[in-house]
Design a protein around this motif. Structure first.
Motif: not given
Length: 750
Positions: A686-708
């Motif tokens: 079973x896979x599980x998600x934990x609300x009490x474990x929190x991080x910021x995610x600066x999404x797509x800074x590494x790879x950018x967007x699907x824009x080409x």
């Protein structure tokens, strides 16, 4: 339609207009009731009405549910493209009010009451112009009332609403309110009123069901258990009538009166017992509360299965049929539960709970199976029935105990139960200190003890009947954190700084897999952390064309940990004990991937578990919800099962990672984490998600967007790969519900 009063002014004044209904096809009046005589009955709405938002109010009476469809003519006549099912005429006598939108330019209105022959009353129809601000305040009050929000949460909600109104205007306030509450205006796409009307059983459906019941090879006797105590006569009658009206006939109704002192109780129960031999009534001499009363009803039950019904609630007409149908398909089933909604004193249905399939960790957070549930009687007998001392959560205690004896648990994704919201009902209560909350915690603590789990239970602050089970670590297993990186020195440095300076866990290492960095400052960051954390930090080089799966698989091979944590370089730790929380879950033998709650920098949700099927493959649950929001039936605040979680922060045992072959290297960028989690799920974890474990995610800074064009072609090929490999489960996520949207990520109704 000509009006001398402006619609906006009419809305502010709340002008009422009595609509006159003129029958224009297949309708005739007889004995003060309408009789539809064909398959297209319709009324023309005459009299004065205003464009925009209107409240429509009426009185009705019917023996069956009749959908109500509105058509508007803007000068081109009536057509299906300009129509909407906005409500329904329910069974029995009701007074109903819903909100509808009449488009500007409407010249004529038409209302069609269903498509089948029927007899019904539909009278005192009124239209009342309203405004968005009135709707915001009105719906806000209903949400506060129904959800039992605390004074503090209510004040915060109102304060934010007025701030938005002052700074951004009414339209933005309305939009934010709808996003916060998950509200869809009655009569609009996705509204529950429309859903009810579209799901209503027709006479053809009922005939088909009866024919199917006749042909059933297996017709188990289902005993419905109803403990009764001093309930109002009208609710008791509606409850019993809902059983008498069942399409499936092989039932018995076992009622135990818990020494009620209201005189109508005995009279009503004796009346029904004489009316139908399938009704058994036990009159207890002494009040023993709901557990003992339920056991008294159990004592006279002879069915193979036991169903639970509260004395002021109702079953849908097809409730027992749907259960019998499932039992013919799965005669091995020991527990079966279904979806439910609530019903007001006025007979208005609201707050539907569309549930996932069997989710053991969700059950440890919330009594989500609840209504309508049936159990194999032999298992209830085996655990000794209901336990005294767990009143208010006696059914929670029961399902926890019975589910320990079986894995044959099935879910029917249909609304089969209406939970009445009256002052005496637990459906109405909102106090986190209520006896139901305390009993639920006691039931969970007992479950941990029986299961020999070293852990403890705590309530979730501000949310009644919501719990969090914590698992104690006997020792800290070694955790290897694998971070792919190319350049982006500042981003990586911020990530590493948050790990090393915030983490309270001690037994871990960080391995950065460098994917061809060519900037000096990146290697200076590596050098900095090698010197600062010589026993915890190291990096290795893997200079290949970017392939997220290959990079992580390579990195995992270099690790020494018992547990692997895949982590993006563009995250920042918020929760100091994040590794402790994740490791305590990942070490459980039944758990596979463990995911965390990721926020965008503006404190809105980026990731709260993955829902399959959204956008064709998968989407993130509750995306863009605020961190303060509870989500769909508090999902954002509870530990719960999802089929997949994001690899931006994913912990798993190394042996499981190797067992499933790591990440799929044909998926270079997208969906590799979804594919990975599905492989883990397929192996029985079973896979599980934990609300009490929190991080910021600066999404797509590494790879950018699907824009080409190149990226878009690659993305499409990865979607095609996933659809070909996992099509069935992508379209049937076991931890979601088929009645919920596969377009939006907010758990809205289809």
């Amino acid at each position: 339609m000509k009006n001398r009063i402006e619609p906006a002014l009419a809305g502010l004044l709340g002008i009422k207009t009595r609509a006159r209904l003129k029958p224009i096809s297949h309708l005739e009046m007889k004995n003060e009731k309408w009789i539809s005589t064909g398959n297209d009955p319709s009324f023309l709405v005459t009299g004065r009405y205003f464009p925009g938002w209107n409240k429509i109010k009426w009185e009705s009476e019917s023996k069956s549910v009749i959908p109500l469809k509105m058509y508007w003519d803007q000068g081109n006549g009536f057509s299906e493209s300009e129509s909407l099912t906005f409500s329904s005429i329910p069974k029995g006598f009701v007074k109903r009010e819903v909100t509808v939108y009449i488009p500007p330019g409407t010249q004529n209105l038409r209302i069609d009451p269903g498509e089948d022959e029927a007899e019904f009353m539909f009278t005192n129809v009124q239209l009342k112009k309203t405004t968005r601000i009135k709707m915001v305040l009105g719906f806000a009050w209903k949400i506060i009332h129904q959800k039992g929000l605390t004074n503090q949460v209510t004040l915060q909600l109102l304060k934010k609403g007025f701030q938005t109104l002052r700074t951004s205007g009414l339209k933005a306030t309305w939009s934010k309110f709808k996003a916060y509450t998950g509200h869809h205006a009655i009569g609009s796409t996705g509204s529950y009123e429309s859903w009810i009307a579209n799901q209503a059983l027709t006479s053809i459906d009922i005939k088909r069901i009866k024919d199917e019941i006749e042909r059933m090879a297996y017709k188990p006797l289902i005993s419905i258990i109803v403990p009764v105590y001093n309930v109002e006569e009208k609710w008791l009658r509606l409850c019993i009538d809902s059983v008498l009206n069942q399409l499936y006939p092989n039932w018995e109704l076992c009622i135990a009166d818990d020494a009620s002192d209201k005189p109508h109780i005995k009279k009503v129960l004796n009346e029904y017992a004489q009316k139908d031999s399938r009704i058994k009534v036990v009159f207890r001499d002494k009040n023993g509360h709901i557990s003992e009363s339920s056991n008294s009803a159990l004592d006279v039950a002879t069915g193979e299965y036991i169903g639970l019904l509260d004395h002021d609630d109702e079953l849908t007409i097809n409730a027992l049929y749907e259960n019998a149908k499932l039992l013919n398909q799965h005669p091995e089933a020991d527990i079966v539960y279904s979806d439910e909604d609530k019903i007001s004193e006025e007979g208005v249905r609201h707050s539907p709970y569309f549930k996932p399939d069997w989710s053991p960790d969700l059950l440890l957070s919330q009594m989500y199976t609840c209504h309508f549930s049936i159990y194999r009687k032999s298992l209830i007998d085996q655990v000794g029935g209901f336990r005294k001392g767990y009143e208010g959560s006696q059914d929670y205690d029961l399902v926890l105990r019975v589910s320990e004896l079986t894995e044959k648990i099935y879910h029917i994704p249909k609304i089969l139960y209406h939970w009445r919201t009256i002052a005496e009902s637990t459906a109405f209560q909102g106090s986190s200190k209520s006896y139901t909350h305390i009993s639920g915690m006691k039931a969970l603590e007992d479950a941990l003890s029986r299961r020999k789990v070293n852990g403890w239970v705590e309530g979730v602050e501000g949310i009644p009947n919501l719990y969090r089970v914590n698992y104690k670590l006997e020792k800290e297993p070694f955790v290897s954190i694998v971070i792919p990186n190319k350049n982006l020195a500042d981003v990586l440095d911020k990530c590493l700084d948050s790990i090393f300076n915030k983490t309270t866990y001690s037994n871990y290492e960080v391995l950065v897999v460098d994917n061809g960095s060519d900037t000096l400052d990146t290697f200076e960051v590596y050098k900095k952390w090698v010197e600062a954390q010589p026993n915890r930090f190291r990096y290795c080089e893997y200079d290949i064309p970017f392939n997220y799966s290959k990079i992580n698989n390579f990195g995992v091979k270099q690790t020494r940990g018992e547990l692997i944590l895949l982590l993006n370089n563009d995250v920042e730790v918020i929760t100091p004990n994040w590794l402790t929380e994740m490791a305590s879950q990942a070490l459980r033998p039944e758990i596979g991937a463990v995911g965390a709650c990721l926020y965008y920098p503006d404190n809105t949700i980026q990731h709260a578990g993955v829902v399959l099927g959204i956008g064709g493959v998968a989407g993130h649950s509750h995306k863009h919800f605020r961190a303060s929001e509870n989500g769909y039936f508090s999902r954002l605040k509870m530990i719960s099962n999802y089929t997949a979680v994001t690899a931006a922060c994913l912990m798993i045992k190394k042996e499981i990672y190797q067992e499933v072959g790591g990440l799929e290297e044909n998926l270079q960028v997208a969906f590799n984490d979804v594919d990975f989690c599905l492989k883990v799920y397929k192996e029985g974890y079973r896979n599980i998600w934990l609300p009490q474990v929190q991080l910021y995610h600066y999404e797509s800074k590494s790879r950018g967007y699907e824009d080409t064009p190149e990226k878009q072609r690659r993305f499409k090929s990865e979607m095609d790969f996933m659809r070909e490999k996992w099509a069935y489960i992508l379209d049937n996520d076991p931890y979601y519900n088929p009645n919920l949207s596969r377009v939006k990520e907010d758990f809205s109704i289809i």
